[in-house]
Design a protein around this motif. Structure first.
Motif, PDB file in Angstrom:
ATOM      1  N   GLU A 100       0.827  -1.136  -0.023  1.00 52.18           N
ATOM      2  CA  GLU A 100       0.099  -0.194  -0.067  1.00 52.18           C
ATOM      3  C   GLU A 100       0.880   1.463   0.028  1.00 52.18           C
ATOM      4  O   GLU A 100       0.545   2.131  -0.607  1.00 52.18           O
ATOM      5  N   ILE A 101       1.974   1.074   0.752  1.00 56.78           N
ATOM      6  CA  ILE A 101       2.953   2.188   0.689  1.00 56.78           C
ATOM      7  C   ILE A 101       3.488   2.459  -0.691  1.00 56.78           C
ATOM      8  O   ILE A 101       3.573   3.719  -1.205  1.00 56.78           O
ATOM      9  N   GLY A 102       3.575   1.527  -1.121  1.00 53.97           N
ATOM     10  CA  GLY A 102       4.327   1.754  -2.528  1.00 53.97           C
ATOM     11  C   GLY A 102       3.451   2.075  -3.561  1.00 53.97           C
ATOM     12  O   GLY A 102       3.426   2.876  -4.365  1.00 53.97           O
ATOM     13  N   ARG A 103       1.885   1.714  -3.465  1.00 53.68           N
ATOM     14  CA  ARG A 103       0.814   2.134  -4.369  1.00 53.68           C
ATOM     15  C   ARG A 103       0.868   3.683  -4.211  1.00 53.68           C
ATOM     16  O   ARG A 103       0.562   4.393  -5.002  1.00 53.68           O
ATOM     17  N   LEU A 104       0.958   4.153  -2.982  1.00 53.17           N
ATOM     18  CA  LEU A 104       0.548   5.726  -2.431  1.00 53.17           C
ATOM     19  C   LEU A 104       1.693   6.352  -3.034  1.00 53.17           C
ATOM     20  O   LEU A 104       1.580   7.305  -3.580  1.00 53.17           O
ATOM     21  N   SER A 105       2.862   5.875  -2.698  1.00 45.92           N
ATOM     22  CA  SER A 105       4.175   6.533  -3.454  1.00 45.92           C
ATOM     23  C   SER A 105       4.164   6.671  -4.912  1.00 45.92           C
ATOM     24  O   SER A 105       4.646   7.612  -5.542  1.00 45.92           O
ATOM     25  N   GLY A 106       3.843   5.855  -5.510  1.00 46.55           N
ATOM     26  CA  GLY A 106       3.652   5.559  -7.105  1.00 46.55           C
ATOM     27  C   GLY A 106       2.651   6.836  -7.222  1.00 46.55           C
ATOM     28  O   GLY A 106       2.991   7.310  -8.292  1.00 46.55           O
ATOM     29  N   GLN A 107       1.559   6.996  -6.700  1.00 48.16           N
ATOM     30  CA  GLN A 107       0.660   7.834  -7.080  1.00 48.16           C
ATOM     31  C   GLN A 107       1.157   9.267  -7.025  1.00 48.16           C
ATOM     32  O   GLN A 107       1.228  10.074  -7.840  1.00 48.16           O
ATOM     33  N   LEU A 108       1.967   9.530  -5.799  1.00 51.19           N
ATOM     34  CA  LEU A 108       2.621  10.813  -5.690  1.00 51.19           C
ATOM     35  C   LEU A 108       3.566  10.882  -6.945  1.00 51.19           C
ATOM     36  O   LEU A 108       3.748  12.302  -7.452  1.00 51.19           O
ATOM     37  N   ALA A 109       4.267   9.963  -7.064  1.00 50.97           N
ATOM     38  CA  ALA A 109       5.496  10.285  -7.853  1.00 50.97           C
ATOM     39  C   ALA A 109       4.850  10.482  -9.572  1.00 50.97           C
ATOM     40  O   ALA A 109       5.386  11.432 -10.161  1.00 50.97           O
ATOM     41  N   ALA A 110       3.659   9.909  -9.895  1.00 46.84           N
ATOM     42  CA  ALA A 110       2.901   9.977 -11.177  1.00 46.84           C
ATOM     43  C   ALA A 110       2.347  11.572 -11.041  1.00 46.84           C
ATOM     44  O   ALA A 110       2.322  12.125 -12.250  1.00 46.84           O
ATOM     45  N   ALA A 111       1.778  12.009 -10.034  1.00 51.09           N
ATOM     46  CA  ALA A 111       1.218  13.217  -9.767  1.00 51.09           C
ATOM     47  C   ALA A 111       2.387  14.175 -10.158  1.00 51.09           C
ATOM     48  O   ALA A 111       2.125  15.226 -10.797  1.00 51.09           O
ATOM     49  N   GLN A 112       3.496  14.163  -9.326  1.00 50.59           N
ATOM     50  CA  GLN A 112       4.639  15.018  -9.758  1.00 50.59           C
ATOM     51  C   GLN A 112       5.296  15.205 -11.245  1.00 50.59           C
ATOM     52  O   GLN A 112       5.393  16.074 -11.470  1.00 50.59           O
ATOM     53  N   ASP A 113       5.317  13.798 -11.579  1.00 57.28           N
ATOM     54  CA  ASP A 113       5.734  13.767 -13.006  1.00 57.28           C
ATOM     55  C   ASP A 113       4.651  14.676 -13.909  1.00 57.28           C
ATOM     56  O   ASP A 113       5.173  15.413 -14.930  1.00 57.28           O
ATOM     57  N   ALA A 114       3.488  14.492 -13.770  1.00 56.88           N
ATOM     58  CA  ALA A 114       2.368  15.111 -14.651  1.00 56.88           C
ATOM     59  C   ALA A 114       2.556  16.770 -14.272  1.00 56.88           C
ATOM     60  O   ALA A 114       2.434  17.432 -15.255  1.00 56.88           O
ATOM     61  N   LEU A 115       2.717  17.082 -13.155  1.00 57.40           N
ATOM     62  CA  LEU A 115       3.012  18.592 -12.753  1.00 57.40           C
ATOM     63  C   LEU A 115       4.399  19.055 -13.594  1.00 57.40           C
ATOM     64  O   LEU A 115       4.391  20.064 -14.372  1.00 57.40           O
ATOM     65  N   ASP A 116       5.447  18.113 -13.614  1.00 53.63           N
ATOM     66  CA  ASP A 116       6.683  18.573 -13.977  1.00 53.63           C
ATOM     67  C   ASP A 116       6.354  18.672 -15.746  1.00 53.63           C
ATOM     68  O   ASP A 116       6.881  19.525 -16.319  1.00 53.63           O
ATOM     69  N   GLY A 117       5.416  17.964 -16.233  1.00 51.27           N
ATOM     70  CA  GLY A 117       5.315  18.030 -17.654  1.00 51.27           C
ATOM     71  C   GLY A 117       4.636  19.147 -18.147  1.00 51.27           C
ATOM     72  O   GLY A 117       4.738  19.995 -18.943  1.00 51.27           O
ATOM     73  N   ALA A 118       3.572  19.492 -17.209  1.00 52.61           N
ATOM     74  CA  ALA A 118       2.503  20.624 -17.572  1.00 52.61           C
ATOM     75  C   ALA A 118       3.402  21.954 -17.391  1.00 52.61           C
ATOM     76  O   ALA A 118       3.148  22.647 -18.025  1.00 52.61           O
ATOM     77  N   ARG A 119       4.201  21.873 -16.395  1.00 58.32           N
ATOM     78  CA  ARG A 119       4.997  23.211 -16.108  1.00 58.32           C
ATOM     79  C   ARG A 119       6.047  23.255 -17.362  1.00 58.32           C
ATOM     80  O   ARG A 119       6.385  24.465 -18.002  1.00 58.32           O
ATOM     81  N   ALA A 120       6.820  22.129 -17.875  1.00 56.70           N
ATOM     82  CA  ALA A 120       7.633  22.151 -19.112  1.00 56.70           C
ATOM     83  C   ALA A 120       6.753  22.752 -20.361  1.00 56.70           C
ATOM     84  O   ALA A 120       7.297  23.565 -20.991  1.00 56.70           O
ATOM     85  N   ARG A 121       5.779  22.092 -20.306  1.00 56.66           N
ATOM     86  CA  ARG A 121       4.910  22.527 -21.655  1.00 56.66           C
ATOM     87  C   ARG A 121       4.502  24.141 -21.587  1.00 56.66           C
ATOM     88  O   ARG A 121       4.528  24.897 -22.496  1.00 56.66           O
ATOM     89  N   SER A 122       4.215  24.512 -20.543  1.00 59.51           N
ATOM     90  CA  SER A 122       3.837  25.948 -20.293  1.00 59.51           C
ATOM     91  C   SER A 122       5.113  26.980 -20.540  1.00 59.51           C
ATOM     92  O   SER A 122       4.990  28.019 -21.285  1.00 59.51           O
ATOM     93  N   LEU A 123       6.302  26.211 -20.010  1.00 60.44           N
ATOM     94  CA  LEU A 123       7.598  27.267 -20.118  1.00 60.44           C
ATOM     95  C   LEU A 123       7.910  27.096 -21.718  1.00 60.44           C
ATOM     96  O   LEU A 123       8.381  28.269 -22.237  1.00 60.44           O
ATOM     97  N   ILE A 124       7.748  26.083 -22.440  1.00 63.56           N
ATOM     98  CA  ILE A 124       8.178  25.986 -23.745  1.00 63.56           C
ATOM     99  C   ILE A 124       7.239  26.890 -24.497  1.00 63.56           C
ATOM    100  O   ILE A 124       7.802  27.566 -25.438  1.00 63.56           O
ATOM    101  N   ALA A 125       6.034  26.849 -24.215  1.00 64.88           N
ATOM    102  CA  ALA A 125       4.995  27.643 -24.960  1.00 64.88           C
ATOM    103  C   ALA A 125       5.424  29.156 -24.402  1.00 64.88           C
ATOM    104  O   ALA A 125       5.394  29.889 -25.627  1.00 64.88           O
TER     105      ALA A 125
END
Length: 432
Positions: A72-97
């Motif tokens: 369960e800890i692994g699952r929750l940690s994976g969700q946090l990591a995926a959310a952070q990756d999504a945020l990093d991608g959104a920020r990168a797209r914004s800055l490239i634009a």
């Protein structure tokens, strides 16, 4: 009776006294194991004395429960990591634009200046043509009044005497030469005026196209930044929720296997991965491929000091530049500060060095620096694809010792940070 009890107690004392130190330690270890096993299934040391060793079933159940919690800890940690990756991608797209908009806006400004210059040149060419045409008309009028527009034979035949004949012949020759010069000037100026007018028209069209493109890219950039901020807000809320769940699961795991074992298990589930510094990595190709020379350390320190003077200044999307901090655009309208490339442009302007406004253009314009040769004052760049300079989205000032000075992102401020090697694409040296 009393005598017999005393004898038994004495015998016990002698037995204990005769126990060797190694035997005592072995006994202590056995007791410790029994207590630890009891704790593993949720028993207190007092109960452990009554139950020296848990059953195999109890141990198996405790292990299964620990494994479930760990999963369960692994699952929750994976969700946090995926959310952070999504945020990093959104920020990168914004800055490239944003970078695309800034590049387009810069091209629009240049095109507008060139169009204005072309329009001025076209107006001057038209004016010169009108002057030449007026001169041609005046010449034709004078020629007619002076009789020099007659055919050469008629002018010579009607001469009254040989002296007048010679004089008319000379006048006809001069008039013919002058007429050719005047007509030639008019013809050249007509061509020049037409070319200047075409350049001016093309410039106006280019300006209109660039303005339209700039407006469109700004809309895209603003939408990307809004999305990135929405992702950030969502992550903050989700992170708080998941961290509460993680804390609960980790406490349960600790109660099952002990503090150190729980920490070891958690480290296995969520290992900390830090991108290593690339060894002598060559920067991705773009624009200026000249390897940087030693540069000017004094100018670099001036740039660093100029940027450092604004530590704590808010990040402003699209804000800042050569003249210092400025008002942000769109979602950051009303925020006075710097974005990443606005800070670096300002820093080097203070050192007397002009660099472009946006991060991709800065990277393209600068002599490149290997990762093994970074020096304080160099500009370091990040991209979503480290082989493609068109995906650059961030720039900072290298300070040395794996430290950078940057305007990182919305909601943050100008600050000193640890170097991040993940996504690092290369570096340039403005002072070279």
């Amino acid at each position: 009776m009393h005598s017999r009890s005393t004898s038994v107690r004495n015998a016990r004392r002698q037995a204990v006294a005769g126990t060797t130190p190694s035997a005592v330690r072995a006994l202590a270890r056995l007791c410790g194991i029994g207590i630890a096993a009891a704790v593993a299934v949720g028993l207190t040391p007092a109960v452990a004395e009554a139950t020296p060793r848990p059953s195999d079933t109890q141990i198996s159940q405790a292990q299964a429960a620990a494994d479930r919690v760990q999963a369960e800890i692994g699952r929750l940690s994976g969700q946090l990591a995926a959310a952070q990756d999504a945020l990093d991608g959104a920020r990168a797209r914004s800055l490239i634009a944003l970078d695309e908009y800034q590049a387009t806006e810069a091209a629009y400004v240049v095109a507008q200046r060139e169009a204005e210059a072309a329009a001025a040149a076209a107006a001057q060419a038209a004016a010169d043509l009108e002057v030449a045409r007026a001169q041609l008309v005046a010449f034709a009028r004078r020629s007619y009044m002076q009789g020099s527009t007659y055919s050469g034979a008629a002018a010579l035949i009607t001469a009254a005497d040989p002296g007048e004949l010679v004089q008319r012949a000379a006048l006809l020759e001069a008039a013919g030469s002058h007429r050719s010069d005047v007509v030639g000037v008019v013809a050249v100026l007509q061509v020049q005026a037409a070319e200047a007018d075409e350049v001016a028209r093309a410039g106006v069209e280019q300006v209109a196209d660039l303005k339209e493109h700039a407006e469109a890219t700004l809309v895209v950039a603003q939408a990307a930044e809004v999305e990135a901020r929405r992702e950030a807000a969502s992550l903050d809320a989700r992170q708080a929720e998941l961290e509460t769940q993680l804390a609960t699961q980790q406490a349960e795991l600790q109660s099952l296997v002990g503090e150190q074992a729980a920490a070891d298990r958690a480290a296995q589930v969520t290992p900390v991965t830090v991108a290593p510094k690339p060894v002598a990595a060559r920067p991705a190709p773009s624009g200026n491929q000249t390897p940087a020379g030693a540069g000017n350390a004094s100018a670099a320190q001036t740039a660093i000091a100029a940027a450092a003077a604004y530590k704590g200044t808010p990040y402003a999307w699209g804000g800042g530049g050569t003249n210092g901090p400025g008002w942000g655009w769109g979602v950051d309208e009303g925020v006075h500060g710097f974005d990443c490339s606005g800070l670096t442009q300002y820093a080097y302007a203070e050192a007397g060095i002009s660099i472009p406004r946006n991060s991709r253009a800065q990277y393209s314009a600068l002599p490149k620096v290997s990762s093994s040769d970074l020096r304080p004052g160099d500009l370091v760049f990040w991209a979503t694809d480290t082989s493609d300079a068109d995906t650059i989205h961030h720039v900072a000032i290298w300070l040395g010792n794996d430290r950078i000075l940057e305007a990182p992102q919305s909601g943050s401020v100008v600050k000193e940070s640890a170097m991040r090697w993940r996504g690092y694409i290369g570096a340039g040296r403005p002072t070279a």
